[in-house]
Design a protein around this motif. Structure first.
Motif, PDB file in Angstrom:
ATOM      1  N   THR A  33       0.829  -1.204   0.000  1.00 19.21           N
ATOM      2  CA  THR A  33       0.000   0.000   0.000  1.00 19.21           C
ATOM      3  C   THR A  33       0.863   1.253   0.000  1.00 19.21           C
ATOM      4  O   THR A  33       0.545   2.232  -0.680  1.00 19.21           O
ATOM      5  N   GLY A  34       1.949   1.240   0.744  1.00 18.69           N
ATOM      6  CA  GLY A  34       2.837   2.396   0.790  1.00 18.69           C
ATOM      7  C   GLY A  34       3.449   2.699  -0.561  1.00 18.69           C
ATOM      8  O   GLY A  34       3.548   3.866  -0.973  1.00 18.69           O
ATOM      9  N   LEU A  35       3.870   1.663  -1.276  1.00 18.82           N
ATOM     10  CA  LEU A  35       4.464   1.862  -2.596  1.00 18.82           C
ATOM     11  C   LEU A  35       3.464   2.482  -3.561  1.00 18.82           C
ATOM     12  O   LEU A  35       3.813   3.367  -4.356  1.00 18.82           O
ATOM     13  N   ARG A  36       2.231   2.032  -3.491  1.00 19.53           N
ATOM     14  CA  ARG A  36       1.214   2.575  -4.397  1.00 19.53           C
ATOM     15  C   ARG A  36       0.926   4.045  -4.092  1.00 19.53           C
ATOM     16  O   ARG A  36       0.674   4.840  -5.000  1.00 19.53           O
ATOM     17  N   VAL A  37       0.966   4.403  -2.814  1.00 16.18           N
ATOM     18  CA  VAL A  37       0.702   5.791  -2.431  1.00 16.18           C
ATOM     19  C   VAL A  37       1.755   6.726  -3.022  1.00 16.18           C
ATOM     20  O   VAL A  37       1.433   7.742  -3.650  1.00 16.18           O
ATOM     21  N   SER A  38       3.031   6.409  -2.825  1.00 15.28           N
ATOM     22  CA  SER A  38       4.082   7.308  -3.316  1.00 15.28           C
ATOM     23  C   SER A  38       4.143   7.319  -4.837  1.00 15.28           C
ATOM     24  O   SER A  38       4.385   8.369  -5.449  1.00 15.28           O
ATOM     25  N   ALA A  39       3.910   6.164  -5.474  1.00 14.23           N
ATOM     26  CA  ALA A  39       3.924   6.126  -6.935  1.00 14.23           C
ATOM     27  C   ALA A  39       2.793   6.975  -7.505  1.00 14.23           C
ATOM     28  O   ALA A  39       2.992   7.736  -8.465  1.00 14.23           O
ATOM     29  N   ALA A  40       1.605   6.857  -6.913  1.00 12.68           N
ATOM     30  CA  ALA A  40       0.460   7.626  -7.406  1.00 12.68           C
ATOM     31  C   ALA A  40       0.673   9.121  -7.202  1.00 12.68           C
ATOM     32  O   ALA A  40       0.360   9.935  -8.087  1.00 12.68           O
ATOM     33  N   LEU A  41       1.212   9.499  -6.034  1.00  8.86           N
ATOM     34  CA  LEU A  41       1.451  10.918  -5.773  1.00  8.86           C
ATOM     35  C   LEU A  41       2.532  11.460  -6.705  1.00  8.86           C
ATOM     36  O   LEU A  41       2.403  12.569  -7.243  1.00  8.86           O
ATOM     37  N   ALA A  42       3.590  10.684  -6.910  1.00  8.05           N
ATOM     38  CA  ALA A  42       4.657  11.115  -7.823  1.00  8.05           C
ATOM     39  C   ALA A  42       4.108  11.295  -9.235  1.00  8.05           C
ATOM     40  O   ALA A  42       4.413  12.288  -9.916  1.00  8.05           O
ATOM     41  N   GLN A  43       3.298  10.346  -9.684  1.00 10.00           N
ATOM     42  CA  GLN A  43       2.701  10.454 -11.015  1.00 10.00           C
ATOM     43  C   GLN A  43       1.830  11.699 -11.132  1.00 10.00           C
ATOM     44  O   GLN A  43       1.937  12.467 -12.097  1.00 10.00           O
ATOM     45  N   GLY A  44       0.948  11.888 -10.158  1.00  6.34           N
ATOM     46  CA  GLY A  44       0.021  13.007 -10.218  1.00  6.34           C
ATOM     47  C   GLY A  44       0.727  14.353 -10.226  1.00  6.34           C
ATOM     48  O   GLY A  44       0.398  15.240 -11.029  1.00  6.34           O
ATOM     49  N   LEU A  45       1.719  14.511  -9.337  1.00 12.53           N
ATOM     50  CA  LEU A  45       2.447  15.774  -9.281  1.00 12.53           C
ATOM     51  C   LEU A  45       3.257  16.003 -10.554  1.00 12.53           C
ATOM     52  O   LEU A  45       3.311  17.116 -11.083  1.00 12.53           O
ATOM     53  N   ALA A  46       3.896  14.949 -11.047  1.00  9.02           N
ATOM     54  CA  ALA A  46       4.736  15.086 -12.237  1.00  9.02           C
ATOM     55  C   ALA A  46       3.913  15.497 -13.453  1.00  9.02           C
ATOM     56  O   ALA A  46       4.329  16.355 -14.241  1.00  9.02           O
ATOM     57  N   ILE A  47       2.749  14.892 -13.603  1.00 10.80           N
ATOM     58  CA  ILE A  47       1.901  15.227 -14.746  1.00 10.80           C
ATOM     59  C   ILE A  47       1.349  16.642 -14.607  1.00 10.80           C
ATOM     60  O   ILE A  47       1.353  17.431 -15.555  1.00 10.80           O
ATOM     61  N   ALA A  48       0.889  16.987 -13.405  1.00 15.64           N
ATOM     62  CA  ALA A  48       0.298  18.309 -13.190  1.00 15.64           C
ATOM     63  C   ALA A  48       1.324  19.427 -13.340  1.00 15.64           C
ATOM     64  O   ALA A  48       1.009  20.512 -13.847  1.00 15.64           O
ATOM     65  N   LEU A  49       2.557  19.168 -12.908  1.00 11.10           N
ATOM     66  CA  LEU A  49       3.591  20.208 -12.900  1.00 11.10           C
ATOM     67  C   LEU A  49       4.551  20.102 -14.081  1.00 11.10           C
ATOM     68  O   LEU A  49       5.447  20.937 -14.220  1.00 11.10           O
ATOM     69  N   ASN A  50       4.380  19.046 -14.889  1.00 12.73           N
ATOM     70  CA  ASN A  50       5.293  18.787 -16.007  1.00 12.73           C
ATOM     71  C   ASN A  50       6.736  18.644 -15.510  1.00 12.73           C
ATOM     72  O   ASN A  50       7.664  19.284 -16.014  1.00 12.73           O
ATOM     73  N   LYS A  51       6.898  17.793 -14.496  1.00 12.28           N
ATOM     74  CA  LYS A  51       8.206  17.548 -13.900  1.00 12.28           C
ATOM     75  C   LYS A  51       8.601  16.086 -14.104  1.00 12.28           C
ATOM     76  O   LYS A  51       7.745  15.205 -14.225  1.00 12.28           O
TER      77      LYS A  51
END
Length: 244
Positions: free
Chosen positions: A79-97
């Motif tokens: 569950t922890g791995l999915r949380v950080s992966a999802a947050l990283a994906q969401g921020l990267a896409i939203a911020l173009n990072k």
């Protein structure tokens, strides 16, 4: 100056860091670093993002000022791995990072290096179900090279791991959770680094090295590395005496 957000949720000791610094050919220079730990006993999914907002305000950083998002891709707590992966994906896409995934067992090696200068490390992370995630690492410059890739092993079967050159240090929760693992290390003359958990600091440092080298991952491909895909047996399988 490089700014990174590192997300470390591979274990129940969840944390993240806001890190700034630079990487030269010979060293990692840290300008500022602040680690924030998720509240104990609460799901990372509920605590990580609110804590991040508070931390950004404390340091007067904006999300847009971050150059990349580094996350622990595992293996580790599902569950922890999915949380950080999802947050990283969401921020990267939203911020173009860019996104930079790092193996949890390599993060353990870097943490052991920071703690005691170890350059050859055996990472042993508790995988539960009486198993350990194991990998061997050798430091070459600022990078780590895998002596053997992450795998699953029982605490009584560590003799089956590939041999590694010494002096050798060990790190990870597998040492604490399984007395057989601690006994085996002592028999082999392997030094216990006393490092148990991958840290957001070590994760950020490895992310900085990858950023400098231009090693990024497309956010759509920023997924956890589980090593073990099955985490439970069906009722019928348990009744039949099967084990994982």
């Amino acid at each position: 100056m490089l700014r990174l957000l590192s997300l470390e949720t591979a274990t129940d000791q969840g944390a993240f860091a806001l890190w700034s610094g630079e990487v030269t050919a010979a060293e990692i220079r840290v300008q500022s670093f602040k680690q924030f730990c998720c509240p104990a006993g609460q799901p990372h999914a509920e605590t990580l993002l609110p804590a991040l907002r508070i931390a950004l305000n404390e340091l007067d950083w904006s999300l847009a000022s971050i150059d990349a998002i580094v996350f622990d891709a595992g293996p580790g707590m599902f569950t922890g791995l999915r949380v950080s992966a999802a947050l990283a994906q969401g921020l990267a896409i939203a911020l173009n990072k860019p996104v930079i995934p790092v193996c949890s067992l390599e993060v353990l090696a870097e943490a052991a290096h920071q703690a005691m200068g170890a350059t050859t490390v055996l990472s042993l992370l508790d995988a539960r179900m009486n198993q350990i995630y194991a990998a061997g690492w050798t430091k070459e410059g600022l990078d780590w090279q895998a002596a053997f890739e992450p795998c699953l092993v029982g605490p009584d079967n560590l003799d089956y791991l590939p041999a590694m050159s010494k002096p050798l240090a060990a790190a990870g929760t597998g040492i604490k959770e399984y007395p057989a693992a601690a006994d085996w290390l002592a028999q082999q003359g392997i030094v216990d680094s006393a490092v148990r958990y991958p840290s957001a600091d070590a994760l950020a440092r490895l992310g900085a090295v990858r950023f400098q080298a231009g090693v990024f991952t497309d956010p759509a491909e920023a997924i956890p590395v589980y090593v073990r895909d099955r985490v439970a047996l069906t009722t019928a399988e348990r009744a039949a005496g099967e084990i994982l």
